[in-house]
Write an enzyme that holds these catalytic residues in place. Structure first.
Site, PDB file in Angstrom:
ATOM      1  N   ASP A   1      33.277  41.108  41.135  1.00 28.36           N
ATOM      2  CA  ASP A   1      33.715  39.738  41.380  1.00 28.36           C
ATOM      3  C   ASP A   1      34.652  39.200  42.425  1.00 28.36           C
ATOM      4  OD1 ASP A   1      31.556  39.755  39.513  1.00 28.36           O
ATOM      5  OD2 ASP A   1      32.328  38.494  38.033  1.00 28.36           O
TER       6      ASP A   1
HETATM    7  N1  URA Z   1      31.651  42.498  35.083  1.00 27.69           N
HETATM    8  C1  URA Z   1      32.127  40.998  35.540  1.00 27.69           C
HETATM    9  O1  URA Z   1      31.588  40.365  35.065  1.00 27.69           O
HETATM   10  N2  URA Z   1      32.391  41.242  36.851  1.00 27.69           N
HETATM   11  C2  URA Z   1      33.157  42.007  37.492  1.00 27.69           C
HETATM   12  O2  URA Z   1      33.455  41.785  38.750  1.00 27.69           O
HETATM   13  C3  URA Z   1      33.023  44.007  36.491  1.00 27.69           C
HETATM   14  C4  URA Z   1      32.567  43.399  35.466  1.00 27.69           C
END
Ligand code: URA
Length: 239
Positions: free
Chosen positions: A108
């Site tokens: 993310d």
């Molecule tokens: N889980 C998440 O919620 N975000 C990420 O970027 C990776 C794993």
């Protein structure tokens, strides 16, 4: 054997006409000698980047590259999104490479840490394939203190995320403090770690990926920095 203009063009150095111009201007050398015929065919051997120079600089890595980046917060794992992109942290011409560089899965925008990018599609699929069970380990800080039930809930392998029809595979939780944990997961569902903690009434404040299989984020690789991986480091992902 590959034509030099075709090779350099696939690596983002310009069109074939651009490469011909560079060659005529004496900007390309092979083993120290000027290479004026950009249509010449040469064997593409692993040592080529140290032998073929463009404007006095060693050739970029050949296709089959694997980049380990310490992804900073605020950049997106996408080729075309508004705002800063992880690809913008690499040399500009790498955006023109064929085969294209892609992130191995995604983090993310507000997740930091270990991110791989590669132009090797087979390797990419081997790493993200659910059948391989490559473990991704995240350091998570939480808004609320743990209540002690979390490890068992995540380990059980029956936690359902909202809107999904299959339960999550077992995940391994290691407690660091009452608001900090390490979480190892073998799947890569959308926003998985944030949704796992939301499902049990907590909230993820920060998320940093520290490990992918047996490969760890090097302590001396600052956010935004990246390095190329060698064969043994790539193999360690599957250990
Ligand atoms: N889980 C998440 O919620 N975000 C990420 O970027 C990776 C794993």
């Amino acid at each position: 054997m590959t034509r030099i203009d075709k090779l350099l063009s696939s690596m983002g150095y310009g069109s074939r006409a651009d490469i011909a111009r560079l060659a005529r201007a004496g900007a390309i050398t092979l083993d120290g000698a000027r290479l004026t015929d950009s249509a010449r065919r040469i064997p593409v051997t692993p040592d080529l980047p140290s032998r073929l120079m463009i404007d006095g600089e060693a050739l970029d890595p050949l296709a089959g590259m694997v980049i380990l980046m310490n992804k900073p917060l605020g950049v997106t794992c996408s080729h075309k999104d508004s705002g800063p992109l992880v690809y913008g942290m690499l040399p500009d011409r790498w955006r023109l490479r064929q085969p294209v560089l892609s992130t191995v899965g995604r983090l993310d925008r507000q997740t930091s840490g270990l991110l791989l990018l590669t132009d090797d599609g087979d390797l990419l699929h081997r790493i993200i394939s659910p059948r391989r069970h490559v473990r991704k380990t995240y350091r998570v800080t939480l808004a609320r203190p743990l209540d002690g039930s979390e490890s068992a809930i995540f380990a059980a392998g029956d936690l359902m995320l909202r809107g999904e029809t299959t339960p999550l595979a077992p995940a391994e939780l290691t407690v660091v403090s009452d608001t900090e944990v390490l979480l190892g997961i073998t799947e890569g569902r959308y926003h998985q770690v944030r949704r796992m903690f939301a499902a049990i009434g907590n909230h993820v404040e920060s998320l940093n990926r520290e490990q992918l299989g047996g490969l760890s984020l090097p302590a001396d690789l600052a956010p935004g920095q990246w390095t190329l991986l060698g064969a043994s480091e790539i193999a360690s992902i599957f250990e």
